[in-house]
Every structure is written in C-alpha cells, then in structure tokens.
Design an enzyme around this catalytic site. Sequence first.
Site, PDB file in Angstrom:
ATOM      1  N   ARG A  50      54.593  79.878   2.404  1.00  0.00           N
ATOM      2  CA  ARG A  50      53.395  79.323   3.039  1.00  0.00           C
ATOM      3  C   ARG A  50      53.549  79.455   4.552  1.00  0.00           C
ATOM      4  NH1 ARG A  50      55.750  76.243   5.700  1.00  0.00           N
ATOM      5  NH2 ARG A  50      53.831  75.609   6.738  1.00  0.00           N
ATOM      6  N   GLY A  51      52.469  79.085   5.266  1.00  0.00           N
ATOM      7  CA  GLY A  51      52.451  79.329   6.710  1.00  0.00           C
ATOM      8  C   GLY A  51      51.879  80.720   6.908  1.00  0.00           C
ATOM      9  N   ALA A  52      50.879  80.820   7.787  1.00  0.00           N
ATOM     10  CA  ALA A  52      50.117  82.071   7.888  1.00  0.00           C
ATOM     11  C   ALA A  52      50.995  83.315   8.101  1.00  0.00           C
ATOM     12  CB  ALA A  52      49.068  81.926   8.985  1.00  0.00           C
ATOM     13  N   ARG A  94      44.773  83.206  -0.771  1.00  0.00           N
ATOM     14  CA  ARG A  94      44.471  82.043   0.082  1.00  0.00           C
ATOM     15  C   ARG A  94      43.531  82.548   1.174  1.00  0.00           C
ATOM     16  NH1 ARG A  94      49.078  78.150   1.983  1.00  0.00           N
ATOM     17  NH2 ARG A  94      47.320  76.697   1.973  1.00  0.00           N
ATOM     18  N   GLN A 209      54.019  68.826   4.397  1.00  0.00           N
ATOM     19  CA  GLN A 209      54.795  69.897   5.055  1.00  0.00           C
ATOM     20  C   GLN A 209      55.527  69.378   6.286  1.00  0.00           C
ATOM     21  OE1 GLN A 209      51.671  70.201   3.926  1.00  0.00           O
ATOM     22  NE2 GLN A 209      51.155  72.286   3.348  1.00  0.00           N
ATOM     23  N   ASP A 250      46.139  78.996  11.411  1.00  0.00           N
ATOM     24  CA  ASP A 250      45.970  79.933  10.294  1.00  0.00           C
ATOM     25  C   ASP A 250      44.973  81.029  10.622  1.00  0.00           C
ATOM     26  OD1 ASP A 250      47.068  77.383   8.969  1.00  0.00           O
ATOM     27  OD2 ASP A 250      47.336  79.000   7.516  1.00  0.00           O
ATOM     28  N   ASN A 260      43.641  75.161  11.385  1.00  0.00           N
ATOM     29  CA  ASN A 260      45.034  74.826  11.055  1.00  0.00           C
ATOM     30  C   ASN A 260      44.999  73.719  10.009  1.00  0.00           C
ATOM     31  OD1 ASN A 260      47.899  75.217  11.507  1.00  0.00           O
ATOM     32  ND2 ASN A 260      47.919  73.201  12.453  1.00  0.00           N
TER      33      ASN A 260
HETATM   34  O1  MRU Z   1      49.011  75.217   3.656  1.00  0.00           O
HETATM   35  P1  MRU Z   1      50.105  75.741   4.540  1.00  0.00           P
HETATM   36  O2  MRU Z   1      51.375  74.971   4.425  1.00  0.00           O
HETATM   37  O3  MRU Z   1      50.299  77.233   4.367  1.00  0.00           O
HETATM   38  O4  MRU Z   1      49.541  75.514   6.002  1.00  0.00           O
HETATM   39  C1  MRU Z   1      50.288  75.983   7.071  1.00  0.00           C
HETATM   40  C2  MRU Z   1      49.731  75.634   8.401  1.00  0.00           C
HETATM   41  O5  MRU Z   1      48.687  75.059   8.520  1.00  0.00           O
HETATM   42  C3  MRU Z   1      50.504  76.124   9.584  1.00  0.00           C
HETATM   43  O6  MRU Z   1      50.361  75.250  10.652  1.00  0.00           O
HETATM   44  C4  MRU Z   1      49.965  77.498  10.000  1.00  0.00           C
HETATM   45  O7  MRU Z   1      49.942  78.379   8.919  1.00  0.00           O
HETATM   46  C5  MRU Z   1      50.761  78.086  11.098  1.00  0.00           C
HETATM   47  S1  MRU Z   1      52.363  78.573  10.557  1.00  0.00           S
HETATM   48  C6  MRU Z   1      53.171  79.329  11.839  1.00  0.00           C
END
Ligand code: MRU
Length: 356
Positions: A50-52, A94, A209, A250, A260
Amino acid sequence: MTTSAIPSTLSWNGHTLRLLDQTRLPAEETCIDVTSVAVLEDCIYRLVVRGAPAIGCAAGFGVVLIAREIPASLPGAQWLQEFDSRCAHLAATRPTAVNLRWAVERCSRRVHELSPLPKDRQQIAKTIEHEAQAILDEDRRMCADIGAAGAGMLQKLLGSRRDATLMTHCNAGALATGGSGTALAVMYAAQQAGIKLRVFADETRPLLQGARLTAWELARSGIDVTVICDNMAAAVMRQFHPDGVVVGADRIAANGDAANKIGTYGLAILARHHHVPFYIAAPSSTFDFALAEGSLIPIEERARAEIAAPYGRLTVPPEAQVYNPAFDVTPAALIAGWITEKGVLHPPFNDLRPRK
Ligand code: MRU
C-alpha cells in the site's frame, strides 16, 4: 539515522515479487511471494502492499507477470488485446493512487513500442522487467531527493533551532514506497542532519496505518514517535505547537489539490486554524496534470467491515449504514508547499510538467 532497520517493502528476484505483508504489522513480520497477477491484485486491494509509490512499483512487476501469463501461442494482435485488457484490470485495483495507473501505462507503453511484437514472448517480459526495475530504482532516488528537499526546508523554518515537533497522518514512509518514503523521508533526512525530532502520528482510522506502520518504522529508525487518536489532533496542536504537518499524497491535481488518506483534509484545516504550516511530500509520479482540480480525483470507497467489524469484532449495529471513503482531498489553499524530488514547489509546478 537510516531506514536500514526496516525490511524491504517489496523485492523482485526475476521470477517472484516478494511483498512484506503490511496487514500483519506490527505484530508479525511476514512476506507473501507473488507469482501471479491475480494474487498481486488481491494484495493491492487488501493493503498487503500500500502507499501510492509502493503500489506503483509493485504494479510494474505485475505487468511482467501479465506478459508471462498470456499464452505465447496467441497471434500478435490477440496477444496485445489480452495484454491491454489485463493491464486495465490491474490498474483499476485501487482507483485513487495515480502511481498505479502511471506505472502500468509506463510498462505497457514499452510493449506497444515493440513493433512488430517479438515472437519470443520472453523477450517482451524482459523489456517490461527492465522498465519495472527502472521505476523502482527511480522511486528510491526520488525518496532520497524528497527527504533532502524537505529537510533543507525544515532547517530554514527552524532557523538556529536544532529540534522540531512534526505531525503526520497515515503512513508515507519506507513502507509506502520503494525507498525511504515521502513525508517520513523528510523526517529521516532531518534526523540525519542533526535535528532532534518529536513526531505525533495520527492512528489513522479505520485501518490504523499511522499506529501500526508509521509508529513502527519511526521507532525502528530511532525517531521519537507518539501515537494519538485522530480526534486528538486539535488538542495536540494547541498544546504542543508543532512546527509543521507533513503528509504524503495519492494523487495531486494540476492546481495542487491533494488526495490523501481520509482525515488529511481535517488535519489541514486544524493546521490552518493553529498557524501550523501544512506540507505535502510526493514524487512527480503522484501528480496528475490531466486533472485540473481535486474534485475530479476518483475516491475509493472501501468495505463496510473495515468500520463496522474491525479485527472481527462488531462495532456498528447491522441496522446502521456505514460510509467508508478511503481518501479525501485537501484544497491547495491549505497547503504551504509541495515537497518533491525537484525541491519544494508551488502551482503551476512548471518543473514537473511533461515537456510538450
Ligand atoms: O490506503 P493506503 O494505506 O494505501 O493509503 C496511503 C496513503 O494515503 C499515503 O499517505 C499515500 O499513499 C502516500 S504514500 C508515500
């Protein structure tokens, strides 16, 4: 201070994509070995990865798996049609994190440039693998550059002071990227530059998270971290006067509006009220210049169970409805600066726009 104490979020050995299973952290450090795109899609949806930026890096190798899974016996045009359709399916796993679509399109473009399509389908997979590895390598470098840009900015903000209090939301660290992170890369670089940090991490409901991942990786890296419930942020701002809020994104629209993790928008409003500068840290792969403003960013809605039955325990009566958007959009007007690999930028982000 480095992120060497944190296991790799993802790694590729030429055949298998190994993902650190983030759904199990902080209780267990286990990995999932991914050898099919169906398993990768499930891992992306369940937030194993996870995380963009990390989703984008993983998806690049997903395109390699797609190329290997399509029967080599299919004639070229049919092979390409099947390839495009499977890529589109992966890219839709996603919808908010634009890095996913960006990485899939970047790898798929390499295949479309091969004209005619080589009869040896292994050669196609090799071409994609090369691109996927480049995406991962670039992501690592971008994280380091984002860290340096953000730490430099923080240093200026602090003047002669050598200590700072920061707040963050969700996880935009090593676990969310192929490198040291975005928002947390700023913290790692600042700590390395001799700034003593105290970080308040929102727990980040509903999937925690901030509590499970940000606190885990900051603590492992020797950064003083305090977890708070999301609804404590206003009180913490008033009591501790943080020097800044730094979060990831994101997707960032052309005007700077940034999607985000849900709760980020509220935090930005609180920061404005308390005169705390609010920063977004993100690589260029998170900018979507095709979208004029944040209201056009698709927002993922997730399953009821994440709110109504977290960790297998019923917390909402079955008669009540649940609304579970995974992201919100913070308007550019609330953002003091966009920390990127090219420095701390502002709209219209001329340094990041693709050259015509
Ligand atoms: O649902 P997630 O855990 O994938 O969401 C992640 C976030 O919102 C992060 O802040 C974003 O992807 C930036 S990661 C460098």
